[in-house]
Design a protein around this motif. Structure first.
Motif, PDB file in Angstrom:
ATOM      1  N   SER A  49      22.239 -42.187  52.315  1.00  0.00           N
ATOM      2  CA  SER A  49      21.510 -43.502  52.858  1.00  0.00           C
ATOM      3  C   SER A  49      22.849 -44.339  53.442  1.00  0.00           C
ATOM      4  N   ARG A 109      22.202 -47.631  53.916  1.00  0.00           N
ATOM      5  CA  ARG A 109      21.634 -48.979  53.482  1.00  0.00           C
ATOM      6  C   ARG A 109      22.764 -49.795  52.537  1.00  0.00           C
ATOM      7  N   SER A 129      21.987 -49.574  48.902  1.00  0.00           N
ATOM      8  CA  SER A 129      21.466 -48.112  48.431  1.00  0.00           C
ATOM      9  C   SER A 129      21.473 -47.698  46.879  1.00  0.00           C
ATOM     10  N   ASN A 141      20.632 -44.864  46.222  1.00  0.00           N
ATOM     11  CA  ASN A 141      21.490 -43.465  46.199  1.00  0.00           C
ATOM     12  C   ASN A 141      22.966 -43.653  46.168  1.00  0.00           C
ATOM     13  N   ASN A 181      10.051 -40.092  54.492  1.00  0.00           N
ATOM     14  CA  ASN A 181       8.734 -39.424  55.224  1.00  0.00           C
ATOM     15  C   ASN A 181       8.688 -37.863  54.481  1.00  0.00           C
TER      16      ASN A 181
HETATM   17  C1  LIG Z   1      11.851 -44.445  57.169  1.00  0.00           C
HETATM   18  C2  LIG Z   1      11.496 -44.190  55.528  1.00  0.00           C
HETATM   19  C3  LIG Z   1      10.596 -43.415  55.193  1.00  0.00           C
HETATM   20  C4  LIG Z   1      10.454 -43.231  53.684  1.00  0.00           C
HETATM   21  N1  LIG Z   1       9.636 -42.608  53.163  1.00  0.00           N
HETATM   22  C5  LIG Z   1       9.403 -42.326  51.822  1.00  0.00           C
HETATM   23  C6  LIG Z   1       8.803 -41.416  51.169  1.00  0.00           C
HETATM   24  O1  LIG Z   1       8.219 -40.327  51.864  1.00  0.00           O
HETATM   25  N2  LIG Z   1       8.650 -41.234  49.890  1.00  0.00           N
HETATM   26  C7  LIG Z   1       9.163 -42.491  49.122  1.00  0.00           C
HETATM   27  O2  LIG Z   1       9.174 -42.091  47.878  1.00  0.00           O
HETATM   28  N3  LIG Z   1       9.975 -42.984  49.721  1.00  0.00           N
HETATM   29  C8  LIG Z   1      10.070 -43.328  51.039  1.00  0.00           C
HETATM   30  N4  LIG Z   1      10.838 -44.474  51.500  1.00  0.00           N
HETATM   31  C9  LIG Z   1      11.186 -45.410  50.598  1.00  0.00           C
HETATM   32  C10 LIG Z   1      12.773 -44.926  50.007  1.00  0.00           C
HETATM   33  O3  LIG Z   1      12.610 -44.121  49.108  1.00  0.00           O
HETATM   34  C11 LIG Z   1      13.279 -46.436  49.431  1.00  0.00           C
HETATM   35  O4  LIG Z   1      13.579 -47.284  50.615  1.00  0.00           O
HETATM   36  C12 LIG Z   1      14.743 -46.102  48.917  1.00  0.00           C
HETATM   37  O5  LIG Z   1      15.316 -47.098  48.357  1.00  0.00           O
HETATM   38  C13 LIG Z   1      15.561 -45.664  49.944  1.00  0.00           C
HETATM   39  O6  LIG Z   1      16.925 -45.080  49.413  1.00  0.00           O
HETATM   40  P1  LIG Z   1      18.116 -45.933  49.351  1.00  0.00           P
HETATM   41  O7  LIG Z   1      17.875 -47.155  48.367  1.00  0.00           O
HETATM   42  O8  LIG Z   1      19.261 -45.006  48.730  1.00  0.00           O
HETATM   43  O9  LIG Z   1      18.410 -46.537  50.600  1.00  0.00           O
HETATM   44  C14 LIG Z   1      11.040 -44.496  52.956  1.00  0.00           C
HETATM   45  C15 LIG Z   1      11.899 -45.354  53.359  1.00  0.00           C
HETATM   46  C16 LIG Z   1      12.097 -45.523  54.746  1.00  0.00           C
HETATM   47  C17 LIG Z   1      13.118 -46.378  55.593  1.00  0.00           C
END
Ligand SMILES: Cc1cc2nc3c(=O)[nH]c(=O)nc-3n(C[C@H](O)[C@H](O)[C@H](O)COP(=O)(O)O)c2cc1C
Length: 188
Positions: free
Chosen positions: A16, A18, A21, A23, A85
Motif C-alpha cells: 500500500s 497510503r 496504511s 499493511n 478488488n
Molecule cells: C481500489 C480498492 C479496492 C478494494 N477492494 C477490496 C476488496 O476486494 N476486498 C477488501 O476486503 N477490501 C478492499 N478494499 C479495501 C481495502 O482493503 C482497505 O482500504 C485497506 O485498508 C487497504 O489497505 P491499507 O490500509 O494497507 O492501505 C479496496 C480498496 C481500494 C482502494
C-alpha cells in the motif's frame, strides 16, 4: 545457508502507498515482534517504481536496479498485501513483474527466495483473496513461500489503529509464528 546465530536480513514490502496504511503498520508490528536475529530492510520506494515495460528493461531503470539489489541481498522477504478488488494492488504486482525478469548477468532475485505473506483489511475477509492471488504469483516465480500459518487480519483498523497488536495478543502470536516459519525456510 546462514549459521544458527547469524543475522538474517528481511526485505519488507507493504503493498500500500497510503500514508495511514494498515499493511505498512503491520510491517512495523512484524519488525517489533521478530526474532532478534532479524534485521529489517523496509522498502519505501514502491510508489516510485516505473510501470513495467518490456521496452525499458535493458538497461533497467535505477529504481529497478535498487529493488533487485536489495531483494538479492536479503535472506527473505516479508510482504504485507492489501486486497484490491479481490487481488493484489497493481503496484505490488508491478514490483514482482520487474523482479521476475532477467537482468544481464544476474540470477533472478526471487528464485528459491523465502517469502512470508501477511495482510490486513478493514473488511471481514482480511485479504484472503489477495493472499491466494499472491501465492499463485509467487509460485510462478519459484519463490519459497511460508505455507502455514496464514496471517489474515480482518477488521484490522480495530486492532492496529489504536495501540497496535500488543506483544501478548493472539494475533501477535500468529505473526510471530509466521516469522518463525520464515526463519526455518531461511535455514533450510
Ligand atoms: C481500489 C480498492 C479496492 C478494494 N477492494 C477490496 C476488496 O476486494 N476486498 C477488501 O476486503 N477490501 C478492499 N478494499 C479495501 C481495502 O482493503 C482497505 O482500504 C485497506 O485498508 C487497504 O489497505 P491499507 O490500509 O494497507 O492501505 C479496496 C480498496 C481500494 C482502494
Amino acid at each position: 545457508m546462514p549459521t544458527q546465530d547469524a543475522t538474517s536480513t528481511i526485505f519488507a514490502i507493504s503493498g500500500s502507498l497510503r500514508r495511514a496504511s494498515l499493511n505498512t503498520r503491520l510491517i512495523d508490528e512484524a519488525a517489533k515482534l521478530a526474532p532478534d536475529a532479524f534485521q529489517f530492510d523496509i522498502y519505501e520506494s514502491l510508489g516510485n517504481l516505473p510501470h513495467f515495460n518490456e521496452d525499458h528493461e535493458f538497461p533497467a531503470p535505477p529504481e529497478v536496479d535498487d529493488l533487485r539489489r536489495r531483494v538479492r541481498a536479503a535472506d527473505a522477504l516479508l510482504i504485507a498485501t492489501p486486497e484490491y478488488n479481490a487481488s493484489v494492488p497493481g503496484v505490488l504486482k508491478n514490483a514482482i513483474d520487474w523482479l521476475s525478469r532477467p537482468a544481464e548477468g544476474q540470477p533472478l532475485p526471487l528464485t528459491a527466495k523465502p517469502v512470508a505473506i501477511i495482510g490486513a483489511s478493514m473488511g471481514p475477509l482480511g485479504t484472503v483473496r489477495a493472499q491466494l492471488s499472491l501465492r499463485q504469483i509467487l509460485q510462478k516465480v519459484d519463490a519459497a513461500v511460508v505455507r502455514q500459518p496464514e496471517f489474515i487480519l480482518a477488521a484490522a483498523h480495530t486492532q492496529l489503529e489504536a495501540e497496535g497488536l500488543g506483544p501478548d495478543s493472539a494475533t501477535a502470536a500468529v505473526l510471530r509464528s509466521v516469522l518463525e516459519q520464515l526463519q526455518i525456510l531461511i535455514e533450510a
